[in-house]
Design a protein around this motif. Structure first.
Motif, mmCIF file in Angstrom:
data_model
loop_
_atom_site.group_PDB
_atom_site.id
_atom_site.type_symbol
_atom_site.label_atom_id
_atom_site.label_comp_id
_atom_site.label_asym_id
_atom_site.label_seq_id
_atom_site.Cartn_x
_atom_site.Cartn_y
_atom_site.Cartn_z
ATOM 1 N N MET A 180 -7.076 23.755 -22.045
ATOM 2 C CA MET A 180 -7.809 23.683 -20.891
ATOM 3 C C MET A 180 -9.462 23.204 -21.040
ATOM 4 S SD MET A 180 -5.777 24.517 -18.412
ATOM 5 C CE MET A 180 -7.002 24.639 -17.066
ATOM 6 N N ASP A 181 -9.837 23.284 -22.492
ATOM 7 C CA ASP A 181 -11.157 22.988 -22.413
ATOM 8 C C ASP A 181 -11.170 21.263 -22.308
ATOM 9 O OD1 ASP A 181 -12.106 25.382 -22.695
ATOM 10 O OD2 ASP A 181 -12.032 25.557 -25.056
ATOM 11 N N ALA A 182 -10.128 20.637 -22.849
ATOM 12 C CA ALA A 182 -10.165 19.318 -22.635
ATOM 13 C C ALA A 182 -10.041 18.802 -21.150
ATOM 14 C CB ALA A 182 -8.825 18.779 -23.313
ATOM 15 N N VAL A 183 -9.490 19.776 -20.320
ATOM 16 C CA VAL A 183 -9.454 19.290 -18.813
ATOM 17 C C VAL A 183 -10.715 19.577 -18.346
ATOM 18 C CG1 VAL A 183 -8.341 20.325 -16.674
ATOM 19 C CG2 VAL A 183 -6.886 20.092 -18.459
ATOM 20 N N THR A 184 -11.473 20.701 -18.698
ATOM 21 C CA THR A 184 -12.827 20.932 -18.495
ATOM 22 C C THR A 184 -13.703 19.774 -18.714
ATOM 23 O OG1 THR A 184 -12.233 23.163 -18.534
ATOM 24 C CG2 THR A 184 -14.632 22.490 -18.503
ATOM 25 N N ALA A 185 -13.550 19.253 -19.838
ATOM 26 C CA ALA A 185 -14.301 18.021 -20.601
ATOM 27 C C ALA A 185 -14.159 16.866 -19.770
ATOM 28 C CB ALA A 185 -13.878 17.697 -21.928
ATOM 29 N N ILE A 186 -12.917 16.569 -19.002
ATOM 30 C CA ILE A 186 -12.960 15.622 -18.017
ATOM 31 C C ILE A 186 -13.539 15.686 -16.998
ATOM 32 C CG2 ILE A 186 -11.202 14.013 -17.089
ATOM 33 C CD1 ILE A 186 -9.406 14.322 -19.700
ATOM 34 N N GLU A 187 -13.252 17.148 -16.336
ATOM 35 C CA GLU A 187 -13.954 17.496 -15.169
ATOM 36 C C GLU A 187 -15.270 17.310 -15.259
ATOM 37 O OE1 GLU A 187 -12.522 20.770 -12.354
ATOM 38 O OE2 GLU A 187 -11.440 21.554 -14.492
ATOM 39 N N LEU A 188 -15.851 17.699 -16.101
ATOM 40 C CA LEU A 188 -17.610 17.358 -16.285
ATOM 41 C C LEU A 188 -17.763 16.275 -16.321
ATOM 42 C CD1 LEU A 188 -20.073 18.929 -16.889
ATOM 43 C CD2 LEU A 188 -19.773 18.837 -19.090
ATOM 44 N N SER A 189 -17.040 15.122 -17.101
ATOM 45 C CA SER A 189 -17.547 13.855 -17.113
ATOM 46 C C SER A 189 -17.404 13.049 -15.604
ATOM 47 C CB SER A 189 -16.297 12.982 -18.038
ATOM 48 O OG SER A 189 -15.301 12.838 -17.418
ATOM 49 N N HIS A 190 -16.378 13.632 -14.684
ATOM 50 C CA HIS A 190 -16.505 13.146 -13.497
ATOM 51 C C HIS A 190 -17.398 13.598 -12.748
ATOM 52 C CE1 HIS A 190 -12.489 11.151 -13.051
ATOM 53 N NE2 HIS A 190 -11.989 12.035 -13.971
ATOM 54 N N ALA A 191 -17.875 14.753 -12.998
ATOM 55 C CA ALA A 191 -19.229 15.510 -12.190
ATOM 56 C C ALA A 191 -20.475 14.754 -12.711
ATOM 57 C CB ALA A 191 -18.953 17.017 -12.381
ATOM 58 N N THR A 192 -20.500 14.627 -13.915
ATOM 59 C CA THR A 192 -21.589 13.838 -14.175
ATOM 60 C C THR A 192 -21.904 12.417 -13.913
ATOM 61 O OG1 THR A 192 -21.482 15.192 -16.587
ATOM 62 C CG2 THR A 192 -22.875 13.344 -16.471
ATOM 63 N N ILE A 248 -24.968 10.982 -11.313
ATOM 64 C CA ILE A 248 -25.640 9.825 -11.828
ATOM 65 C C ILE A 248 -25.612 8.822 -10.672
ATOM 66 C CG2 ILE A 248 -25.769 7.665 -13.376
ATOM 67 C CD1 ILE A 248 -24.787 9.709 -15.675
ATOM 68 N N LYS A 249 -24.381 8.591 -10.268
ATOM 69 C CA LYS A 249 -24.146 7.629 -9.115
ATOM 70 C C LYS A 249 -25.098 8.129 -7.848
ATOM 71 C CE LYS A 249 -19.934 5.624 -10.257
ATOM 72 N NZ LYS A 249 -18.402 5.567 -9.933
ATOM 73 N N GLU A 250 -24.933 9.235 -7.593
ATOM 74 C CA GLU A 250 -25.943 9.930 -6.290
ATOM 75 C C GLU A 250 -27.242 9.589 -6.606
ATOM 76 O OE1 GLU A 250 -22.745 13.619 -5.223
ATOM 77 O OE2 GLU A 250 -24.737 13.976 -6.430
ATOM 78 N N ASN A 251 -27.766 9.975 -7.842
ATOM 79 C CA ASN A 251 -29.272 9.606 -7.990
ATOM 80 C C ASN A 251 -29.518 8.131 -8.041
ATOM 81 O OD1 ASN A 251 -29.941 12.331 -8.486
ATOM 82 N ND2 ASN A 251 -29.524 12.134 -10.842
ATOM 83 N N LEU A 252 -28.810 7.320 -8.502
ATOM 84 C CA LEU A 252 -29.125 5.839 -8.356
ATOM 85 C C LEU A 252 -29.109 5.438 -6.795
ATOM 86 C CD1 LEU A 252 -26.741 4.261 -11.183
ATOM 87 C CD2 LEU A 252 -29.455 4.480 -11.127
ATOM 88 N N PHE A 253 -28.155 5.909 -6.052
ATOM 89 C CA PHE A 253 -28.039 5.613 -4.699
ATOM 90 C C PHE A 253 -29.493 6.223 -3.908
ATOM 91 C CE2 PHE A 253 -27.314 7.033 -0.341
ATOM 92 C CZ PHE A 253 -27.051 5.997 0.320
ATOM 93 N N TRP A 254 -29.693 7.186 -4.079
ATOM 94 C CA TRP A 254 -31.177 7.740 -3.365
ATOM 95 C C TRP A 254 -32.023 7.125 -3.912
ATOM 96 C CZ3 TRP A 254 -30.365 9.433 0.971
ATOM 97 C CH2 TRP A 254 -29.412 10.439 1.540
ATOM 98 N N ALA A 255 -32.319 6.788 -5.159
ATOM 99 C CA ALA A 255 -33.299 6.196 -5.739
ATOM 100 C C ALA A 255 -33.861 4.764 -5.022
ATOM 101 C CB ALA A 255 -33.537 6.262 -7.475
ATOM 102 N N PHE A 256 -32.528 3.985 -4.938
ATOM 103 C CA PHE A 256 -32.347 2.898 -4.415
ATOM 104 C C PHE A 256 -32.736 2.760 -2.975
ATOM 105 C CE2 PHE A 256 -30.262 -0.789 -2.352
ATOM 106 C CZ PHE A 256 -30.792 -1.937 -3.045
ATOM 107 N N PHE A 257 -32.123 3.527 -2.230
ATOM 108 C CA PHE A 257 -32.468 3.962 -0.916
ATOM 109 C C PHE A 257 -33.946 3.974 -0.634
ATOM 110 C CE2 PHE A 257 -32.621 6.431 2.965
ATOM 111 C CZ PHE A 257 -32.095 5.755 3.727
ATOM 112 N N TYR A 258 -34.339 5.215 -1.333
ATOM 113 C CA TYR A 258 -35.985 5.545 -1.240
ATOM 114 C C TYR A 258 -36.747 4.354 -1.337
ATOM 115 C CZ TYR A 258 -39.958 8.319 -1.680
ATOM 116 O OH TYR A 258 -41.323 8.848 -1.660
ATOM 117 N N ASN A 259 -36.578 3.673 -2.481
ATOM 118 C CA ASN A 259 -37.573 2.646 -2.715
ATOM 119 C C ASN A 259 -37.421 1.236 -1.737
ATOM 120 O OD1 ASN A 259 -39.071 2.990 -5.312
ATOM 121 N ND2 ASN A 259 -37.023 3.747 -5.836
#
Length: 416
Positions: free
Chosen positions: A249-261, A265-276
Motif C-alpha cells: 500500500m505504500d507503493a500505491v501511496t508513492a504513486i498517488e503522491l507523485s500525481h499530487a506533486t 507543479i502544473k498549477e503553480n506554472l499556470f498561475w505564474a504564467f497567467f499572472y505575468n
C-alpha cells in the motif's frame, strides 16, 4: 516524480513482495518404498546450505520433526532449477520438475501429484538420491494482508499489474487468480530484466517492485524501481524508491503522491504564467493609450510578492496530502490493542516492541527519540534485533507506544 506519475504497468515480484516470504511445509509426498525420515534427512542436509526462504522452511520442518541430518558438501546451484550436493557419499538433487527431467530422474505418477499441488497454490520441490526419486516436499507462502487491497488500488488507478516470478507456472497462476492479475512465471533470474524491457518496448512506463538480489537488474531497468524495506541491500541500492515498510500500500501511496506533486507543479506554472501574462503588459503601459490603465510601481512590487506567496502557499498544500486508498490493516489487531488497553500496566515493567522498517542507525535514533519523548518512558532501540526495549515509570498504554512508533514512520508487529 516526473516518471512515477506516468506509470502504466506495475511489475511485482512474488516471494517477499506479494507474499510474506515465510513459506511453510504443507505436504510431504513419498515415492514408493521411501521412508519419511530418509527424504527429510537428505532434503534438510542440502537445503541447510542455501539461504532461500524455501530452503529455510524445509530445514525448520526437519528440525521440528526431530530429524537429524549430516552436513552436505560441494553445493552447486543451477539457476532456475535448484541445487545439488553430496551427503555421506550420495549425490542429492533438490529442485523443480525441469531439474529432474534434465537429469533423467523417472517421476512416473508423481509428476501428476506435483501438478495437483501446484494448482492448489503450493510450490512442489523434488528430491532425488543418485538416480532414485525420493519424493516431493510442497510449501505454501501466504499473501500479505494488504496485497489484495494494493492490487485493487492499482487497478482503480488504471494501472496494469503483472506478477513476475521464477516459481512453477501453475503455482503462480493460482495466486494470480486470487489477485486477478497477469502472471509471467518460470522466469530465470537473468531474464527478469528482459521481461521488463519487453514491456517497455511496448511503449509502457513500467514500475518494478521487488526485494531480492534476483530483482536488482529488473529494478534498474524499470522506469521506476521500488524496493521493499525488508529486502536485500542489493535491491535497495538498485531502486529509485525504498519503502520503509514491507507494505505494498505504500507503493500505491508513492504513486498517488507523485500525481499530487506533478498536479501541484502544473498549477503553480499556470498561475505564474497567467499572472505575468496580465501583469507585465499592464506594467509596460500597453493598455495606457487605449484605456489609460497604468500600474503604480509600489502596487507592482506588492503584487509580485503576493504572487510568490500564492505559489509557495499552493505548494505547501502537499503537507495536507492524504492517500485516497487507505490501508486496510493496523500494526496490531484491534482486539489485541483493546485487550492491552483494558489491562493496567505495572509501573516499572519492561516491554519489548518488535518493529519493522528500521534499516540504519538513523532509523533507530528516530524511534528511540520518539519513545523517550513520552512521559514515563525510557527506551533502548536495537537495529540488529529490530526491537525497542521500553521501561515504564508511569502508566503508558500499548496503544500510545504503537502510535508513537507509527508516527515516526515504522510499524510495531508485536509487543512482548
Amino acid at each position: 516524480l516526473e516518471i512515477a506519475h506516468q506509470v502504466q504497468t506495475v511489475v511485482l515480484d512474488k516471494t517477499g513482495t506479494l507474499t510474506e516470504g515465510k513459506p511453510v511445509v504443507t505436504d510431504v509426498v513419498l515415492a514408493k518404498g521411501i521412508l519419511r525420515n530418509r527424504l527429510l534427512k537428505q532434503a534438510a542436509a542440502v537445503e541447510a546450505l542455501s539461504e532461500h526462504p524455501l530452503a529455510e522452511a524445509i530445514v525448520a520442518y526437519a528440525k521440528e520433526k526431530e530429524v537429524a541430518f549430516e552436513k552436505a558438501e560441494n553445493l552447486t546451484a543451477t539457476a532456475g532449477q535448484g541445487v545439488e550436493a553430496d551427503v555421506a557419499g550420495k549425490h542429492i538433487l533438490a529442485g523443480n520438475l525441469k531439474m529432474m527431467q534434465e537429469r533423467g530422474i523417472q517421476l512416473g505418477e508423481w509428476e501428476a501429484k506435483a501438478v495437483e499441488l501446484a494448482e492448489a497454490g503450493k510450490t512442489p520441490l523434488f528430491f532425488a538420491e543418485n538416480e532414485t526419486f525420493l519424493g516431493i516436499v510442497a510449501l505454501a507462502d501466504t499473501l500479505k494482508p494488504t496485497s489484495k487491497a494494493a492490487v485493487d488500488a492499482f487497478h482503480q488507478m488504471g494501472i496494469e499489474v503483472v506478477m513476475l516470478t521464477g516459481d512453477n507456472k501453475r503455482t503462480a497462476e493460482a495466486i494470480a487468480r486470487e489477485l486477478d492479475i497477469q502472471v509471467i512465471a518460470e522466469v530465470l533470474p537473468q531474464d527478469k530484466e528482459r521481461e521488463v524491457r519487453r514491456l517497455q518496448e511496448q511503449g509502457k512506463k513500467v514500475a518494478m517492485i521487488g526485494d531480492g538480489i534476483n530483482d536488482a537488474p529488473a529494478l534498474m531497468r524499470a522506469d521506476v524501481g521500488v524496493a521493499i524495506g525488508a529486502g536485500t541491500d542489493v535491491a535497495m541500492e538498485s531502486a529509485d524508491i525504498i519503502l520503509m515498510k514491507s507494505d505494498l500500500m505504500d507503493a500505491v501511496t508513492a504513486i498517488e503522491l507523485s500525481h499530487a506533486t506533478i498536479r501541484n507543479i502544473k498549477e503553480n506554472l499556470f498561475w505564474a504564467f497567467f499572472y505575468n501574462a496580465c501583469g507585465i503588459p499592464l506594467a509596460a503601459g500597453v493598455f495606457y493609450p487605449f484605456l489609460e490603465w497604468k500600474l503604480n510601481p509600489m502596487f507592482a512590487a506588492a503584487a509580485m510578492s503576493f504572487s510568490s506567496a500564492f505559489v509557495v502557499g499552493n505548494a505547501l498544500r502537499l503537507r495536507l496530502f492524504r492517500p485516497k486508498y487507505a490501508k486496510t490493516t493496523t500494526a496490531l489487531p484491534k482486539e489485541d490493542i483493546q485487550k492491552e488497553l483494558n489491562h493496567k500496566e505495572e509501573i516499572g515493567m519492561k516491554k519489548v516492541l518488535k518493529i519493522e522498517g528500521m534499516m540504519c542507525n538513523h532509523c533507530t535514533g528516530r524511534v528511540e527519540k520518539a519513545l523517550n519523548d513520552l512521559d514515563g518512558v525510557t527506551a533502548e532501540v536495537s537495529l540488529e534485533g529490530k526491537s525497542a526495549t521500553v521501561t515504564l515509570s508511569k502508566d503508558v498504554s500499548d496503544e500510545t507506544l504503537v502510535q508513537t512508533v507509527t508516527d515516526a514512520g515504522y510499524e510495531v508487529v508485536d509487543i512482548q
